[in-house]
Design an enzyme around this catalytic site. Sequence first.
Site, PDB file in Angstrom:
ATOM      1  N   ASN A  96       0.739  -0.857  -0.167  1.00 42.17           N
ATOM      2  CA  ASN A  96      -0.074  -0.197   0.060  1.00 42.17           C
ATOM      3  C   ASN A  96       0.831   1.090  -0.092  1.00 42.17           C
ATOM      4  O   ASN A  96       1.745   1.614   0.816  1.00 42.17           O
ATOM      5  CB  ASN A  96      -0.769  -0.613   1.320  1.00 42.17           C
ATOM      6  CG  ASN A  96      -1.664   1.161   1.095  1.00 42.17           C
ATOM      7  OD1 ASN A  96      -2.057   2.309   0.506  1.00 42.17           O
ATOM      8  ND2 ASN A  96      -2.623   1.838   2.579  1.00 42.17           N
ATOM      9  N   TRP A  97       0.832   1.872  -0.894  1.00 40.20           N
ATOM     10  CA  TRP A  97       2.042   3.492  -1.314  1.00 40.20           C
ATOM     11  C   TRP A  97       1.160   4.148  -1.069  1.00 40.20           C
ATOM     12  O   TRP A  97       2.381   4.811  -0.527  1.00 40.20           O
ATOM     13  CB  TRP A  97       2.289   3.218  -2.349  1.00 40.20           C
ATOM     14  CG  TRP A  97       3.020   1.786  -3.206  1.00 40.20           C
ATOM     15  CD1 TRP A  97       3.008   0.993  -3.313  1.00 40.20           C
ATOM     16  CD2 TRP A  97       3.327   2.044  -4.595  1.00 40.20           C
ATOM     17  NE1 TRP A  97       4.043   0.171  -3.433  1.00 40.20           N
ATOM     18  CE2 TRP A  97       4.239   0.901  -5.112  1.00 40.20           C
ATOM     19  CE3 TRP A  97       3.185   3.063  -5.699  1.00 40.20           C
ATOM     20  CZ2 TRP A  97       4.729  -0.032  -6.414  1.00 40.20           C
ATOM     21  CZ3 TRP A  97       4.231   2.754  -6.962  1.00 40.20           C
ATOM     22  CH2 TRP A  97       4.857   1.350  -7.414  1.00 40.20           C
ATOM     23  N   LYS A  98       0.298   4.402  -0.402  1.00 40.48           N
ATOM     24  CA  LYS A  98      -0.373   5.334   0.127  1.00 40.48           C
ATOM     25  C   LYS A  98      -0.070   6.558  -0.330  1.00 40.48           C
ATOM     26  O   LYS A  98      -0.068   6.671  -1.975  1.00 40.48           O
ATOM     27  CB  LYS A  98      -0.021   5.726   2.023  1.00 40.48           C
ATOM     28  CG  LYS A  98      -0.435   4.408   2.690  1.00 40.48           C
ATOM     29  CD  LYS A  98       0.414   4.119   4.007  1.00 40.48           C
ATOM     30  CE  LYS A  98      -0.226   3.243   4.921  1.00 40.48           C
ATOM     31  NZ  LYS A  98      -0.066   3.289   6.217  1.00 40.48           N
ATOM     32  N   GLY A 137       3.114   2.043  10.458  1.00 42.65           N
ATOM     33  CA  GLY A 137       4.000   3.788  10.353  1.00 42.65           C
ATOM     34  C   GLY A 137       4.306   4.067  11.487  1.00 42.65           C
ATOM     35  O   GLY A 137       4.933   5.175  11.969  1.00 42.65           O
ATOM     36  N   HIS A 148      -9.390   1.393   4.888  1.00 42.20           N
ATOM     37  CA  HIS A 148      -8.033   1.789   6.116  1.00 42.20           C
ATOM     38  C   HIS A 148      -7.880   2.377   7.271  1.00 42.20           C
ATOM     39  O   HIS A 148      -9.144   3.253   6.861  1.00 42.20           O
ATOM     40  CB  HIS A 148      -6.685   2.103   4.921  1.00 42.20           C
ATOM     41  CG  HIS A 148      -5.593   1.960   5.463  1.00 42.20           C
ATOM     42  ND1 HIS A 148      -5.117   2.400   6.495  1.00 42.20           N
ATOM     43  CD2 HIS A 148      -4.179   1.136   5.656  1.00 42.20           C
ATOM     44  CE1 HIS A 148      -4.072   2.907   6.859  1.00 42.20           C
ATOM     45  NE2 HIS A 148      -3.345   1.222   6.089  1.00 42.20           N
ATOM     46  N   GLU A 194      -6.773   4.297   7.929  1.00 39.35           N
ATOM     47  CA  GLU A 194      -6.277   6.042   7.598  1.00 39.35           C
ATOM     48  C   GLU A 194      -7.425   6.930   6.520  1.00 39.35           C
ATOM     49  O   GLU A 194      -7.678   7.674   7.344  1.00 39.35           O
ATOM     50  CB  GLU A 194      -5.082   6.089   6.662  1.00 39.35           C
ATOM     51  CG  GLU A 194      -3.715   6.218   7.525  1.00 39.35           C
ATOM     52  CD  GLU A 194      -2.741   5.405   6.634  1.00 39.35           C
ATOM     53  OE1 GLU A 194      -2.649   5.491   5.617  1.00 39.35           O
ATOM     54  OE2 GLU A 194      -2.012   5.154   7.383  1.00 39.35           O
ATOM     55  N   SER A 245       4.142  -2.157  10.690  1.00 32.97           N
ATOM     56  CA  SER A 245       5.445  -1.906   9.786  1.00 32.97           C
ATOM     57  C   SER A 245       5.808  -3.556  10.239  1.00 32.97           C
ATOM     58  O   SER A 245       6.590  -4.422  10.511  1.00 32.97           O
ATOM     59  CB  SER A 245       5.604  -2.134  11.743  1.00 32.97           C
ATOM     60  OG  SER A 245       5.267   0.063  12.571  1.00 32.97           O
ATOM     61  N   GLY A 280       2.919  -0.939   4.543  1.00 39.27           N
ATOM     62  CA  GLY A 280       3.616   0.453   3.854  1.00 39.27           C
ATOM     63  C   GLY A 280       4.061   0.574   3.683  1.00 39.27           C
ATOM     64  O   GLY A 280       5.028   0.566   2.616  1.00 39.27           O
ATOM     65  N   GLY A 281       5.198   1.228   4.530  1.00 36.05           N
ATOM     66  CA  GLY A 281       6.729   2.221   4.387  1.00 36.05           C
ATOM     67  C   GLY A 281       7.460   1.509   3.594  1.00 36.05           C
ATOM     68  O   GLY A 281       8.219   1.428   2.816  1.00 36.05           O
TER      69      GLY A 281
HETATM   70  P1  13P Z   1       3.884   0.350   7.163  1.00 30.55           P
HETATM   71  O1  13P Z   1       3.551  -1.216   6.780  1.00 30.55           O
HETATM   72  O2  13P Z   1       4.039   1.453   7.553  1.00 30.55           O
HETATM   73  O3  13P Z   1       3.124   0.356   8.684  1.00 30.55           O
HETATM   74  O4  13P Z   1       1.731   0.166   6.726  1.00 30.55           O
HETATM   75  C1  13P Z   1       0.725  -0.963   7.385  1.00 30.55           C
HETATM   76  C2  13P Z   1      -0.281   0.114   6.126  1.00 30.55           C
HETATM   77  O5  13P Z   1      -1.119   1.192   6.818  1.00 30.55           O
HETATM   78  C3  13P Z   1      -0.306  -0.883   4.565  1.00 30.55           C
HETATM   79  O6  13P Z   1      -2.438  -0.580   4.275  1.00 30.55           O
END
Ligand code: 13P
Length: 247
Positions: free
Chosen positions: A9-11, A173, A95, A97, A213, A234-235
């Site tokens: 998920n590149w956000k 994150g 999600h 967010e 994470s 994510g990251g």
């Molecule tokens: P991180 O891997 O950056 O913690 O993010 C997880 C996430 O929200 C994937 O959708």
Amino acid sequence: MRKNIVAGNWKMNCDLPQTRSLIIDLKKGLEKGFNCELMIAPSHPFLYQAFNSTSDTIIEVVAQNVCEAQKGAYTGEVSVDMLDSVGIKTIIIGHSERRDIYGETDELLAAKTKTALEKGMRVIFCCGEHLEQRQAGKHFETVTQQIEKGLFGFTTEQMERVIVAYEPVWAIGTGETASPEQAQEMHAHLRSFIASKFGEETANNTSILYGGSVKPSNAAEIFAKPDVDGGLVGGASLDAQSFLDIA
Ligand code: 13P
């Protein structure tokens, strides 16, 4: 059939040149072969480009969001038909967010999921508790409610196209990860809750991904748990090597 999946998920990261170069780097690392599905979710403006440049690979390009409505006066929104027309077959919905920053409610998320499933899409439906909810011992209840309100209105056939992602908000994150035992405990709970509505077979066919994470250093022990079918990353998905190492 239950599948192992690693999804990035590149956000809201990567402009067009960065999207291009991350995809080029990912493609360079695909030769060794993977025993899981690989998905990436770039931002909406770059989905078409990303789809075209990965169509000869095992990478599936997925969307991060969709509008619940079909078309019309919804300024700034993107419809399921639009996503379909650029080749998208899977959408991330719910999600944390989207829930927390944009106030997306369980009802809205159920409506978005309905729109996607009725189009024949797959949905990666996210759930997860906040730290205070876990500390108060309400993590199972929180996640159960999210799943019930988001998914229990669908048929078994529709549910077969749902992938669940458990993402404890306190681990997103933050560098803090759920322990493999915490992930397994929640995933097993989710699977038995899904079974209570849709039956054992559907529950056993549902991929349940862990997110929060995930890194190359912790993926193997989390993914080794029997009810963890991969990750929503994510990251670490913004670096081709670390994403591929996780996969
Ligand atoms: P991180 O891997 O950056 O913690 O993010 C997880 C996430 O929200 C994937 O959708």
